[in-house]
Design an enzyme around this catalytic site. Structure first.
Site, PDB file in Angstrom:
ATOM      1  N   PHE A  41     -11.244 -17.012 -42.903  1.00 37.40           N
ATOM      2  CA  PHE A  41     -10.247 -16.156 -42.111  1.00 37.40           C
ATOM      3  C   PHE A  41      -9.618 -16.915 -41.294  1.00 37.40           C
ATOM      4  CE2 PHE A  41     -13.853 -13.205 -43.218  1.00 37.40           C
ATOM      5  CZ  PHE A  41     -13.364 -12.809 -44.357  1.00 37.40           C
ATOM      6  N   THR A  91     -12.494 -17.504 -52.076  1.00 34.38           N
ATOM      7  CA  THR A  91     -11.368 -17.035 -52.665  1.00 34.38           C
ATOM      8  C   THR A  91     -11.100 -17.277 -54.003  1.00 34.38           C
ATOM      9  OG1 THR A  91     -10.249 -19.044 -51.868  1.00 34.38           O
ATOM     10  CG2 THR A  91      -9.945 -17.055 -50.543  1.00 34.38           C
ATOM     11  N   ARG A 131       3.173 -15.929 -60.301  1.00 33.76           N
ATOM     12  CA  ARG A 131       2.364 -15.790 -61.172  1.00 33.76           C
ATOM     13  C   ARG A 131       0.918 -15.612 -60.689  1.00 33.76           C
ATOM     14  NH1 ARG A 131       1.995 -19.897 -66.534  1.00 33.76           N
ATOM     15  NH2 ARG A 131       1.089 -18.496 -67.856  1.00 33.76           N
ATOM     16  N   ASN A 157      -5.431 -15.739 -61.608  1.00 37.70           N
ATOM     17  CA  ASN A 157      -6.747 -15.179 -61.942  1.00 37.70           C
ATOM     18  C   ASN A 157      -6.600 -13.810 -61.445  1.00 37.70           C
ATOM     19  OD1 ASN A 157      -9.366 -13.886 -61.665  1.00 37.70           O
ATOM     20  ND2 ASN A 157     -10.044 -16.227 -62.288  1.00 37.70           N
ATOM     21  N   GLY A 201       0.629 -18.034 -53.127  1.00 36.76           N
ATOM     22  CA  GLY A 201      -0.728 -17.660 -52.711  1.00 36.76           C
ATOM     23  C   GLY A 201      -0.728 -16.036 -52.421  1.00 36.76           C
ATOM     24  N   VAL A 202      -1.983 -15.559 -52.473  1.00 38.19           N
ATOM     25  CA  VAL A 202      -1.952 -14.159 -52.042  1.00 38.19           C
ATOM     26  C   VAL A 202      -2.950 -13.710 -50.920  1.00 38.19           C
ATOM     27  CG1 VAL A 202      -1.419 -13.412 -54.325  1.00 38.19           C
ATOM     28  CG2 VAL A 202      -3.651 -13.604 -53.880  1.00 38.19           C
ATOM     29  N   GLY A 203      -3.574 -14.619 -50.287  1.00 37.27           N
ATOM     30  CA  GLY A 203      -4.648 -14.465 -49.270  1.00 37.27           C
ATOM     31  C   GLY A 203      -4.160 -13.616 -48.048  1.00 37.27           C
ATOM     32  N   GLU A 204      -3.052 -14.073 -47.617  1.00 36.64           N
ATOM     33  CA  GLU A 204      -2.674 -13.354 -46.303  1.00 36.64           C
ATOM     34  C   GLU A 204      -1.631 -11.901 -46.543  1.00 36.64           C
ATOM     35  OE1 GLU A 204      -3.701 -16.962 -44.213  1.00 36.64           O
ATOM     36  OE2 GLU A 204      -2.748 -16.648 -46.460  1.00 36.64           O
TER      37      GLU A 204
END
Length: 729
Positions: A239, A467, A618, A621, A692-695
């Protein structure tokens, strides 16, 4: 360091497939080796001695009683640990706590390491650390959360005349919003296992950036970088708290050098609240103004955050303010306030998460002043251009996120009145907010090798922090080579491999895409050269893992040529050095819709359900991406309702520095989460169109919750977390 791929998905549909994490079986069976799982012969265990004051100096350290304990082998202090250098100010390397450990007698925060005990066992080292007597000259610490700038605030971004436009507007908001100190609490504790073999250092480490970690150790321990190896096989969450090196890693490495034996140092949960960073508190004055029709005319954001005497980590709360909505007049300023606390650092969505809490809360306040639907207010102020840079967006689908989220949530059924909706005895509140995060790519290198046994090996000195990096690398390699994913082997988390990206800022996947594609194509060209030598008159081509026109599997071609392996190299440049990427604004967008339930008879508040729609480019996964958003939403519930680190004003110590007293979301608090991805490829960042999509899943959740709380209770909460007593006043 490696994980074999299990499962079958064709190379044609592998990108976007919802494949399970390839390391999952290793983790649930206990076979995945985390940093603290590494043991070496003759290894010593280290336990730090922590300061019991926050400000002052160490006058004397008495080690006699500790040295007499069974199993204690050495006690390191500033007098005998040897030199640890400072990182140069303009270094390319990153570190938050800039003061090297045990190099002077000054104490800058409560819990600072002032000595280190080495023993045969953890128990002996712990007892030794407790027996060390430290005499201090202490001063009163300053750990206040209320802030005023130490220096003149810096203008982050500005356009137009926001003051004049504000004064002339039909509707105005002038409010201050506050977020507290939040402390990272990943399941895995920070840890280091260090061993020297001659003049070569190998460190098993809990880090989100193995390459940077190697560079910092080399620079501060003054060892050539090529003689330092950093390994992170698996990471139990980070994190942002594990992005940059902390002092325990330097201490373990230096202690191993001094002792001539391997050393293990595992930070305790209490130390996690003091020595390895936290999200700083913020205080943000927002001034918004709009015409009677709801169009924004002026936006001002003045943010403050604390930093530490032991190092500075910026919290850029205004990073997204200038581009999220259209307004001709804007000014964002920021400043810091020095406090006697441990060093603050990046925490999921640094800067943008607390910054958008203030912006989106102010937008909800403005909608209330206008008597306007908060969804309609945002749609009205949408823009196709990044007005902070005066460039177009490479891809912007915020409008679709808002509209689709509203439909999935059922927003059209929202009763606008306070407490107007209910489910039996439970009063319902509905709220919403927008989300955004920058799309970035950093420099990355990858090697891909084709082996004569028909397998493909991918290597990069990046890391998987939970992740899904192992999995998405395998998917990309399978897609590029046409080989079944079950025959792809991924090896990461080791600085002996080509230098990969950090796992932070939602950058890893986007950065790896170009490097993987280049490496695969380079390896295939070499394979075709081998095939041409076997058949000089032929014109070989590669398709679906086979060499055409013969249709031979590539492994068979290599065996016939007596070649064990061909290897390709790939390099990705950072987006900041890419003229095409710099010509547009690359951002992700999203929307969160929240339902809370308020039971005034028993004073119970709960988040019942969340609908999130994300425009993240895009999706490589679908399963791991959805996991990221779900986890981020739950973290947002914690931010809004639970998390806050309190400090004792007398000693500067974290009062609730443990998992019993520091409140976080549990299963009982977790809402139903509905996640939808728009899946618009954005090729400005890479050829797959992946961002990215982590945040982004965390950005906007807290203001959506506080808006829902207001809708249910009539209480507009502007200081997080929401407390039950706030709702009972």
């Amino acid at each position: 360091m490696s994980a074999d791929i299990i499962g079958a998905a064709s190379p044609q549909d592998i990108i976007g497939a919802a494949l399970p994490r390839v390391e999952g079986p290793l983790k649930v069976s206990g076979h995945a080796r985390y940093t603290a799982d590494h043991h070496f012969p003759d290894m010593l265990v280290a336990v730090p001695v922590c300061a019991t004051i926050a400000v002052g100096t160490v006058r004397h350290i008495d080690c006699n009683a500790a040295r007499a304990l069974p199993g204690v082998r050495a006690i390191l202090t500033p007098e005998n640990i040897g030199h640890i250098a400072r990182l140069p100010e303009k270094s390319r390397l990153k570190i938050d706590e800039t003061v090297p450990p045990l190099q002077d007698d000054e104490v800058r925060y409560y819990g600072q390491f002032v000595a280190l005990v080495l023993a045969d066992t953890f128990e002996a080292a712990r007892d030794g650390a407790r027996a060390v007597q430290v005499d201090y000259a202490a001063s009163m610490p300053d750990v206040r959360m209320e802030m005023a700038p130490d220096d003149e605030p810096e203008v982050v971004t500005e356009r137009g005349d926001p003051e004049a436009a504000y004064e002339q507007a039909a509707a105005q908001v002038d409010e201050t919003y506050r977020t507290p100190v939040e402390t990272h609490n990943p399941m895995e504790l920070h840890a280091t296992v260090a061993r020297w073999e001659g003049d070569r250092l190998t460190v098993h480490e809990t880090t989100q950036a193995v390459v940077n970690h190697r560079g910092v150790l080399a620079a501060m321990l003054q060892v050539p970088e090529e003689r330092v190896r950093v390994v992170t096989s698996y990471l139990g969450g980070g994190f942002g708290g594990k992005l940059w090196p902390w002092t325990h890693s330097l201490l373990a490495a230096q202690a191993a050098r001094v002792a001539g034996r391997p050393v293990k140092l595992v930070v305790t949960r209490q130390m996690m609240f003091r020595n390895v960073g936290h999200r700083t508190n913020t205080q943000q004055r927002m001034r918004l103004a709009a015409g009677a029709d709801g169009r924004l005319l002026s936006l001002r954001q003045d943010f403050l955050y604390h930093d530490s005497r032991a190092g500075v980590s910026e919290e850029s709360c205004g990073e997204a303010t200038g581009y999220l909505y259209s307004t001709p007049n804007l000014r964002v300023t920021g400043a810091s306030c020095r406090r006697d606390l441990g060093v603050n650092t990046a925490m999921r969505g640094p800067g943008v998460v607390p910054g958008m809490y203030a912006v989106e809360s102010a937008m909800n306040d403005l909608a209330d002043r206008l008597g306007m639907d908060p969804l309609a207010l945002r749609l009205l102020n949408d823009t196709a251009r990044d007005e902070s840079k005066d460039v177009p967006f490479s891809s912007r689908h915020l409008k679709e996120c808002l509209e689709l989220g509203a439909r999935r949530f059922g927003w059209e059924r929202r009763g606008p009145g306070i407490g107007a909706m209910s489910d039996g005895a439970t009063i319902l509140g509905w709220g919403m907010a927008s989300a955004t995060w920058p799309g970035m790519r950093t420099r990355a290198q990858v090697s891909i090798s084709l082996h004569d046994d028909g397998t493909v090996r991918v290597r990069s000195a990046t890391q998987d922090i939970g992740t899904g990096t192992y999995t998405v690398l395998a998917q990309m390699a399978a897609h590029e080579t046409g080989v079944d994913i079950a025959r792809v082997k991924v090896e990461i988390g080791d600085t002996d491999f080509p230098a990969g990206p950090v796992s932070g800022g939602s950058m890893a996947t986007a950065s790896l895409v170009p490097a993987v594609a280049m490496a695969a194509r380079h390896a295939i060209r070499q394979l075709l050269d081998v095939a041409a030598r076997l058949d000089p008159d032929g014109e070989p081509a590669f398709e679906g893992g086979r060499v055409m026109p013969a249709g031979l599997a590539f492994g068979e071609v290599l065996r016939r040529a007596a070649v064990e392996v061909v290897e390709g190299q790939g390099i990705s440049k950072g987006s900041s050095a890419d003229p095409q990427a710099k010509a547009v604004s690359i951002r992700s967008f999203g929307a969160h819709f929240v339902e809370v339930g308020w039971q005034p008879s028993i004073a119970r508040l709960a988040v019942r359900r969340v609908v999130s729609v994300i425009d993240g480019g895009r999706i490589v996964n679908a399963r791991t991406a959805r996991n990221q958003i779900e986890g981020a939403v739950h973290m947002g519930v914690g931010m809004a309702l639970f998390e806050e680190t309190h400090y004792d004003p007398r000693y500067g110590a974290p009062v609730n520095g443990n998992l019993a007293d520091y409140l976080m979301v549990t299963h009982a608090d977790a809402p139903d989460v509905d996640v939808t991805f728009l899946d618009y490829p954005d090729t400005a960042l890479n050829e797959y169109g992946a961002r990215g999509v982590g945040e982004i899943g965390l950005v906007g959740v807290a203001p959506a919750i506080t808006a829902a709380v207001y809708h249910a209770t009539g209480k507009r909460i502007r200081s997080l977390p929401v407390k039950i007593e706030d709702l009972l006043e």
